[in-house]
Design a protein around this motif. Sequence first.
Motif, short mmCIF file in Angstrom:
data_model
loop_
_atom_site.label_atom_id
_atom_site.label_comp_id
_atom_site.label_asym_id
_atom_site.label_seq_id
_atom_site.Cartn_x
_atom_site.Cartn_y
_atom_site.Cartn_z
N LEU A 85 0.91 -1.14 0.11
CA LEU A 85 -0.17 -0.17 0.00
C LEU A 85 1.13 1.16 -0.23
O LEU A 85 2.12 1.16 0.71
CB LEU A 85 -0.78 0.08 1.36
N GLU A 86 0.50 2.12 -0.73
CA GLU A 86 1.30 3.60 -0.77
C GLU A 86 0.48 4.49 0.14
O GLU A 86 -0.50 4.72 0.11
CB GLU A 86 1.27 4.20 -2.05
N LEU A 87 1.31 4.77 1.27
CA LEU A 87 1.01 5.76 2.16
C LEU A 87 1.56 7.19 1.85
O LEU A 87 2.45 7.14 1.07
CB LEU A 87 1.48 5.37 3.48
N LEU A 88 1.14 8.21 2.48
CA LEU A 88 1.66 9.50 2.33
C LEU A 88 2.35 9.77 3.81
O LEU A 88 1.39 9.62 4.76
CB LEU A 88 0.59 10.51 1.86
N LEU A 89 3.73 10.20 3.80
CA LEU A 89 4.46 11.13 4.88
C LEU A 89 3.79 12.39 5.01
O LEU A 89 4.57 12.85 3.99
CB LEU A 89 5.59 10.50 4.82
N ILE A 90 3.15 13.04 5.70
CA ILE A 90 2.72 14.17 5.80
C ILE A 90 3.99 14.99 6.70
O ILE A 90 4.16 14.83 7.51
CB ILE A 90 1.45 14.54 6.53
N LEU A 91 4.52 15.77 5.68
CA LEU A 91 5.58 16.75 6.15
C LEU A 91 5.14 18.08 6.63
O LEU A 91 5.80 18.73 7.74
CB LEU A 91 6.56 16.79 5.21
N SER A 92 4.26 18.54 6.00
CA SER A 92 3.66 20.11 6.23
C SER A 92 2.28 20.03 5.89
O SER A 92 1.75 19.10 5.03
CB SER A 92 4.45 20.84 5.79
N PRO A 93 1.35 20.91 6.15
CA PRO A 93 -0.04 20.93 5.58
C PRO A 93 0.26 21.03 3.97
O PRO A 93 -0.83 20.57 3.35
CB PRO A 93 -0.48 22.29 6.09
N GLU A 94 1.17 21.42 3.41
CA GLU A 94 1.18 21.40 1.99
C GLU A 94 2.09 20.41 1.29
O GLU A 94 2.10 20.53 0.16
CB GLU A 94 1.95 22.96 1.49
N TRP A 95 2.87 19.83 2.06
CA TRP A 95 3.83 18.79 1.42
C TRP A 95 3.88 17.37 2.22
O TRP A 95 3.87 17.34 3.29
CB TRP A 95 5.29 19.42 1.77
N SER A 96 3.68 16.67 1.18
CA SER A 96 3.75 15.11 1.64
C SER A 96 4.66 14.31 0.54
O SER A 96 4.45 14.74 -0.65
CB SER A 96 2.44 14.27 1.95
N ILE A 97 4.87 12.98 1.14
CA ILE A 97 5.71 12.16 0.10
C ILE A 97 5.16 10.75 0.02
O ILE A 97 4.78 10.63 1.26
CB ILE A 97 7.41 12.40 0.46
N PRO A 98 5.02 10.22 -0.73
CA PRO A 98 4.57 8.63 -1.05
C PRO A 98 5.58 7.80 -0.41
O PRO A 98 6.82 8.02 -0.34
CB PRO A 98 4.51 8.43 -2.28
N VAL A 99 5.36 7.04 0.43
CA VAL A 99 5.94 6.17 1.02
C VAL A 99 5.30 4.53 0.85
O VAL A 99 4.23 4.37 1.40
CB VAL A 99 5.93 6.33 2.68
#
Length: 137
Positions: free
Chosen positions: A10-24
């Motif tokens: 499953l691809e999750l999103l790592l939320i780094l800030s309200p505007e920025w996330s990266i797929p994990v």
Amino acid sequence: MRHTVVERELELLLILSPEWSIPVPARLGYRSDDPYAVHITFHITSEQPVNWTFSRDLLVQGVFRPCGQGDVRVWPTRVEGRGVVLMALSSPDGDALLQAPAAQLSAWLERTLRAVPPGSEAERLGIDDALDHLLAQ
């Protein structure tokens, strides 16, 4: 007793800030011989994957309502009209906020609940059999 393994990539999103996330990329794992736990392996940019283990019940509850305290907190919400589940993980190495698609996470959890229905986990551990064997000696 036969053991069942229920896994899902499953691809999750790592939320780094309200505007920025990266797929994990992550692997969800459940084993009937460890019936109370779920295992999530995150494949991040480090040499070794990051493994987390926590209560299946916590994740099941977190799909429907906020739950957990301390190291693992889980709660449902909506992002751009889609149902998602947020997982806040804390460790001595740092904190992470991850977003999972609710429908895919729920479908995987449903498979784990069919493999080992809630309330039948203790039977899977074989503690009674081991205790009977020990006491018979």
